[in-house]
Design a protein around this motif. Structure first.
Motif, PDB file in Angstrom:
ATOM      1  N   LYS A  15      15.611  96.910  11.061  1.00  0.00           N
ATOM      2  CA  LYS A  15      16.259  97.933  10.251  1.00  0.00           C
ATOM      3  C   LYS A  15      15.426  99.213  10.345  1.00  0.00           C
ATOM      4  N   GLU A  16      16.011 100.295   9.899  1.00  0.00           N
ATOM      5  CA  GLU A  16      15.346 101.586   9.993  1.00  0.00           C
ATOM      6  C   GLU A  16      14.065 101.599   9.175  1.00  0.00           C
ATOM      7  N   SER A  17      13.039 102.216   9.736  1.00  0.00           N
ATOM      8  CA  SER A  17      11.764 102.321   9.032  1.00  0.00           C
ATOM      9  C   SER A  17      11.489 103.736   8.553  1.00  0.00           C
ATOM     10  N   PHE A  18      11.999 104.712   9.290  1.00  0.00           N
ATOM     11  CA  PHE A  18      11.598 106.093   9.029  1.00  0.00           C
ATOM     12  C   PHE A  18      12.691 106.956   8.417  1.00  0.00           C
ATOM     13  N   ILE A  19      13.941 106.676   8.717  1.00  0.00           N
ATOM     14  CA  ILE A  19      14.995 107.560   8.225  1.00  0.00           C
ATOM     15  C   ILE A  19      15.414 107.147   6.822  1.00  0.00           C
ATOM     16  N   GLU A  75      21.956  98.636  19.216  1.00  0.00           N
ATOM     17  CA  GLU A  75      23.226  99.323  18.995  1.00  0.00           C
ATOM     18  C   GLU A  75      23.359  99.769  17.542  1.00  0.00           C
ATOM     19  N   THR A  76      22.980  98.907  16.614  1.00  0.00           N
ATOM     20  CA  THR A  76      23.067  99.248  15.191  1.00  0.00           C
ATOM     21  C   THR A  76      22.112 100.382  14.837  1.00  0.00           C
ATOM     22  N   ASN A  80      23.096 104.124  13.471  1.00  0.00           N
ATOM     23  CA  ASN A  80      22.538 104.624  12.212  1.00  0.00           C
ATOM     24  C   ASN A  80      21.748 105.912  12.417  1.00  0.00           C
ATOM     25  N   LEU A  81      21.010 105.991  13.508  1.00  0.00           N
ATOM     26  CA  LEU A  81      20.255 107.207  13.807  1.00  0.00           C
ATOM     27  C   LEU A  81      21.203 108.368  14.103  1.00  0.00           C
ATOM     28  N   LEU A  82      22.260 108.099  14.843  1.00  0.00           N
ATOM     29  CA  LEU A  82      23.246 109.135  15.141  1.00  0.00           C
ATOM     30  C   LEU A  82      23.898 109.649  13.857  1.00  0.00           C
TER      31      LEU A  82
END
Length: 92
Positions: A15-19, A75-76, A80-82
Motif C-alpha cells: 500500500k502507499e507509504s508516502f502519498i 497496477e494498484t 493510486n499514484l495517478l
C-alpha cells in the motif's frame, strides 16, 4: 534514503507509504511525496522483473504467485499514484 517495501499484513498487498491527502494543501510537498512513492513503485517493479527473469532462467514456477501478486500491487499503486497526481494538479 532507502525505503523498505512492506506488505500490508491484512491484505497481503503493498500500500502507499508516502502519498496522503493531507499533503494536498501544499503542492510542493505533495509532489515531493509523489516522487518518493514513484521511486518506491519503481523498486517494486524492478524486484518483480528480477523475480520474473530468475523464474524464467531457472524454469521455476514457484515464483508465479508472488510475481502475479506483485504485478497486481504495481497496477494498484500506479493507479493510486495517478489519481493522487490528478488531485495535486487540480488543487489551488
Amino acid at each position: 534514503m532507502s525505503t523498505l517495501l512492506v506488505k500490508d499484513e491484512k491484505k497481503g498487498a503493498y500500500k502507499e507509504s508516502f502519498i496522503d491527502e493531507r499533503f494536498l494543501k501544499s503542492s510542493s510537498i505533495a509532489l515531493n511525496q509523489a516522487t518518493k512513492e514513484a521511486m518506491r513503485l519503481g523498486k517494486l517493479s524492478m524486484l518483480t522483473l528480477s523475480m520474473s527473469i530468475d523464474a524464467f532462467v531457472q524454469k521455476d514456477l514457484s515464483y508465479k504467485d508472488d510475481i502475479y501478486g506483485n504485478i497486481k500491487d504495481i497496477e494498484t499503486l500506479n493507479q493510486n499514484l495517478l489519481t493522487y497526481l490528478v488531485k495535486v494538479s487540480s488543487s489551488p
